[in-house]
Design a protein around this motif. Sequence first.
Motif, mmCIF file in Angstrom:
data_model
loop_
_atom_site.group_PDB
_atom_site.id
_atom_site.type_symbol
_atom_site.label_atom_id
_atom_site.label_comp_id
_atom_site.label_asym_id
_atom_site.label_seq_id
_atom_site.Cartn_x
_atom_site.Cartn_y
_atom_site.Cartn_z
ATOM 1 N N TRP A 167 0.833 -1.201 0.000
ATOM 2 C CA TRP A 167 0.000 0.000 0.000
ATOM 3 C C TRP A 167 0.870 1.256 0.000
ATOM 4 C CZ3 TRP A 167 -0.971 3.744 3.878
ATOM 5 C CH2 TRP A 167 -1.995 4.627 3.572
ATOM 6 N N LYS A 168 1.927 1.254 0.824
ATOM 7 C CA LYS A 168 2.811 2.422 0.896
ATOM 8 C C LYS A 168 3.584 2.609 -0.403
ATOM 9 C CE LYS A 168 3.277 2.681 5.833
ATOM 10 N NZ LYS A 168 3.489 3.927 6.497
ATOM 11 N N LYS B 8 1.191 3.866 -3.102
ATOM 12 C CA LYS B 8 0.848 5.259 -2.810
ATOM 13 C C LYS B 8 1.966 6.176 -3.275
ATOM 14 C CE LYS B 8 -0.437 8.191 1.071
ATOM 15 N NZ LYS B 8 -0.572 8.258 2.517
ATOM 16 N N THR B 9 3.218 5.770 -3.072
ATOM 17 C CA THR B 9 4.367 6.549 -3.511
ATOM 18 C C THR B 9 4.429 6.606 -5.031
ATOM 19 O OG1 THR B 9 5.564 5.888 -1.541
ATOM 20 C CG2 THR B 9 6.874 6.741 -3.340
#
Length: 81
Positions: free
Chosen positions: A19-20, A23-24
Amino acid sequence: MAVEIITLIVAIIVAVILWKVLKTIKSMVINTVLGLVILVVANLVLGLNIAYTWIVVLVCAIGGVVGALLIIALNYLGIAF
């Protein structure tokens, strides 16, 4: 029972990491697109002859709007691009 709990914990950790990262990547793509749109508009409106090379795209990808403005300023001053 312990194997299922460990698998669940690992799956949650992997999901959070993905997810991170996504998102980036999403932010970088949006930043790149905004930078390139500003560059295209500047080329059309101001009549600049900035070529869309991999260096220009890389600067826009990393710097986004600020990178595009930097490229425009350097072109306008006759220093680069």
